[in-house]
Design a protein around this motif. Structure first.
Motif, PDB file in Angstrom:
ATOM      1  N   GLU A  46       0.834  -1.210   0.000  1.00 61.86           N
ATOM      2  CA  GLU A  46       0.000   0.000   0.000  1.00 61.86           C
ATOM      3  C   GLU A  46       0.862   1.252   0.000  1.00 61.86           C
ATOM      4  OE1 GLU A  46      -2.675  -0.509   3.293  1.00 61.86           O
ATOM      5  OE2 GLU A  46      -4.140  -1.617   2.055  1.00 61.86           O
ATOM      6  N   ARG A  47       2.039   1.162   0.605  1.00 60.85           N
ATOM      7  CA  ARG A  47       2.919   2.333   0.607  1.00 60.85           C
ATOM      8  C   ARG A  47       3.572   2.546  -0.760  1.00 60.85           C
ATOM      9  NH1 ARG A  47       7.917   3.938   4.795  1.00 60.85           N
ATOM     10  NH2 ARG A  47       8.378   5.923   3.738  1.00 60.85           N
ATOM     11  N   PHE A  48       4.007   1.454  -1.419  1.00 60.34           N
ATOM     12  CA  PHE A  48       4.823   1.615  -2.617  1.00 60.34           C
ATOM     13  C   PHE A  48       4.095   1.314  -3.926  1.00 60.34           C
ATOM     14  CE2 PHE A  48       7.867   0.994   0.835  1.00 60.34           C
ATOM     15  CZ  PHE A  48       8.611   2.156   0.677  1.00 60.34           C
ATOM     16  N   LYS A 290      19.436  11.610  -8.179  1.00 59.97           N
ATOM     17  CA  LYS A 290      19.907  11.665  -9.574  1.00 59.97           C
ATOM     18  C   LYS A 290      20.754  10.446  -9.910  1.00 59.97           C
ATOM     19  CE  LYS A 290      20.953  13.641 -13.578  1.00 59.97           C
ATOM     20  NZ  LYS A 290      22.088  12.852 -14.058  1.00 59.97           N
ATOM     21  N   GLN A 291      21.611  10.043  -8.990  1.00 60.58           N
ATOM     22  CA  GLN A 291      22.432   8.854  -9.237  1.00 60.58           C
ATOM     23  C   GLN A 291      21.559   7.600  -9.359  1.00 60.58           C
ATOM     24  OE1 GLN A 291      24.979   9.502  -5.807  1.00 60.58           O
ATOM     25  NE2 GLN A 291      26.763   9.837  -7.123  1.00 60.58           N
ATOM     26  N   GLU A 326      11.327   5.078  -1.068  1.00 63.22           N
ATOM     27  CA  GLU A 326      10.560   6.225  -1.558  1.00 63.22           C
ATOM     28  C   GLU A 326      11.428   7.079  -2.495  1.00 63.22           C
ATOM     29  OE1 GLU A 326       7.490   6.946  -1.308  1.00 63.22           O
ATOM     30  OE2 GLU A 326       6.633   6.259   0.595  1.00 63.22           O
ATOM     31  N   THR A 327      12.690   7.264  -2.116  1.00 65.07           N
ATOM     32  CA  THR A 327      13.612   8.014  -2.968  1.00 65.07           C
ATOM     33  C   THR A 327      13.775   7.321  -4.311  1.00 65.07           C
ATOM     34  OG1 THR A 327      14.813   8.761  -0.994  1.00 65.07           O
ATOM     35  CG2 THR A 327      15.929   9.005  -3.115  1.00 65.07           C
ATOM     36  N   ALA A 331      13.019   8.719  -8.043  1.00 63.82           N
ATOM     37  CA  ALA A 331      14.035   8.667  -9.092  1.00 63.82           C
ATOM     38  C   ALA A 331      13.483   8.025 -10.354  1.00 63.82           C
ATOM     39  CB  ALA A 331      15.267   7.916  -8.584  1.00 63.82           C
ATOM     40  N   LEU A 332      12.734   6.941 -10.178  1.00 61.29           N
ATOM     41  CA  LEU A 332      12.149   6.259 -11.323  1.00 61.29           C
ATOM     42  C   LEU A 332      11.144   7.155 -12.040  1.00 61.29           C
ATOM     43  CD1 LEU A 332      12.030   3.478 -12.795  1.00 61.29           C
ATOM     44  CD2 LEU A 332      10.041   2.986 -11.393  1.00 61.29           C
ATOM     45  N   ALA A 333      10.351   7.870 -11.260  1.00 59.38           N
ATOM     46  CA  ALA A 333       9.335   8.746 -11.844  1.00 59.38           C
ATOM     47  C   ALA A 333       9.938   9.899 -12.636  1.00 59.38           C
ATOM     48  CB  ALA A 333       8.441   9.294 -10.730  1.00 59.38           C
ATOM     49  N   SER A 334      11.197  10.208 -12.363  1.00 63.83           N
ATOM     50  CA  SER A 334      11.852  11.319 -13.041  1.00 63.83           C
ATOM     51  C   SER A 334      12.340  10.960 -14.443  1.00 63.83           C
ATOM     52  CB  SER A 334      13.035  11.830 -12.213  1.00 63.83           C
ATOM     53  OG  SER A 334      14.112  10.886 -12.252  1.00 63.83           O
ATOM     54  N   LEU A 335      12.346   9.674 -14.758  1.00 62.99           N
ATOM     55  CA  LEU A 335      12.870   9.240 -16.058  1.00 62.99           C
ATOM     56  C   LEU A 335      11.890   9.590 -17.179  1.00 62.99           C
ATOM     57  CD1 LEU A 335      14.343   5.747 -15.138  1.00 62.99           C
ATOM     58  CD2 LEU A 335      15.527   7.951 -15.321  1.00 62.99           C
TER      59      LEU A 335
END
Length: 335
Positions: A46-48, A290-291, A326-327, A331-335
């Protein structure tokens, strides 16, 4: 698309609009009891909101009813955090060659096998109607045998194969009954883990004799499931052997071993690949968002076709907090 549709699209060779990822991990001490494992697995999903749910038992569930004794970790955490350690074997279930012949087929409705079925059913029921596939961890017979007998397994399979065979057949039959119970509970598939199908543990001929026939006997009972994952654990997996198994997806330590790397693996199979995340380095606190994004993008580019779920080679280490996951999601969503 919902999660089931996304996985179905990937299996069908279609590219997703956004990349898929699952960063599963162990859940001590919640994995000691079905009710708390269900609660923790549901909380984690539910969190992820991963595209599938993986029921990750404590790694010794398959040997306790065969006579192994376990010391559980100190409960040094508060909900929803996990313990810093997992359970350890204090007494092997197989301590002599003759012990292989003394193993008996287990009733998977009772004991820890029964608890594991109950946990699986509880998670499946929790996500019924929510269009999220649920897959269940199942160990190969050789993997369970190694947990039961330690290094004795290698000695006995080579020195007294007839006696060893009696034990591995009992473990296989018990595992088949377990898989049947998981199917009856409504699982969408299994996460089939082989920890000995690797050249630094066994030769190809040894695995062809002691691994493959029993693996296939178990996987025959998954044919009515639609999302089965072959997890090849180890430093030198027999990838070309196990990728031919009747499963829909492959997971292995692509970031941590010499070969096959992601690009090479894609050339070896057209199955869905799960990997590309170095769980021991990229999720650490010193790594920037970013990394992380660059790491994920590199894996996606190496795979090349989009038929990929980003994931670890095995479980995310216990020292990686959920906040770091969460980080990773950001990061994935930024791609």
């Amino acid at each position: 698309m919902n999660h089931t549709q996304r996985i179905e699209a990937l299996l069908g060779g279609k590219k997703l609009d956004t990349p898929s990822m699952n960063l599963w991990k162990h859940f001590p001490p919640y994995d000691e009891q079905p009710s708390t494992l269900i609660e923790k697995t549901v909380q984690f999903q539910e969190r992820f909101d991963w595209d599938f749910v993986k029921v990750t038992y404590q790694g010794l569930y398959s040997i306790i009813d065969f006579g192994a004794e376990i010391k559980w970790p100190e409960h040094d955490c508060d909900w929803p955090d996990t313990c810093s350690k997992v359970g350890t074997v204090t007494k092997l279930g197989v301590r002599s060659t003759e012990d292989w012949a003394k193993l008996t087929v287990q009733d998977v409705t009772k004991g820890y096998w029964g608890d594991s079925v109950a946990a699986a059913k509880g998670v499946v029921d929790a996500f019924k109607g929510k269009n999220t596939p649920v897959i269940i961890t199942v160990f190969s017979p050789l993997t369970t045998g190694a947990k039961l007998g330690g290094d004795r397994l290698f000695m006995d399979m080579r020195r007294d194969p007839d006696t060893f065979k009696k034990g591995i057949e009992v473990i296989t039959e018990t595992t088949i009954r377990f898989v049947d119970a998981l199917a009856a509970a409504g699982a969408d598939g299994i996460f089939y883990a082989s920890q000995l199908g690797t050249y630094d543990k066994l030769s190809r001929d040894e695995y062809e004799k002691w691994g493959k026939p029993y693996d296939l006997a178990i996987l025959e009972h998954t044919k009515n499931m639609w999302f089965n994952v072959m997890h090849m654990h180890g430093n030198c997996p027999m990838f070309d052997l196990m990728e031919k198994y009747p499963v829909q997806a492959i997971n292995w330590h692509d970031r941590l071993i010499d070969k096959p790397k992601m690009k090479e693996a894609r050339a070896l199979t057209d199955k869905l690949l799960i990997g590309g995340v170095d769980e021991f380095s990229i999720l650490n606190h010193g790594v920037t968002e970013k990394q992380m994004a660059d790491h994920f993008a590199e894996a996606i580019e190496a795979e090349g076709t989009g038929k990929l779920i980003l994931g670890p080679g095995c479980c995310v280490p216990l020292n990686v907090s959920e906040n770091r996951l969460e980080t990773a999601k950001r990061a994935l969503a930024s791609l």
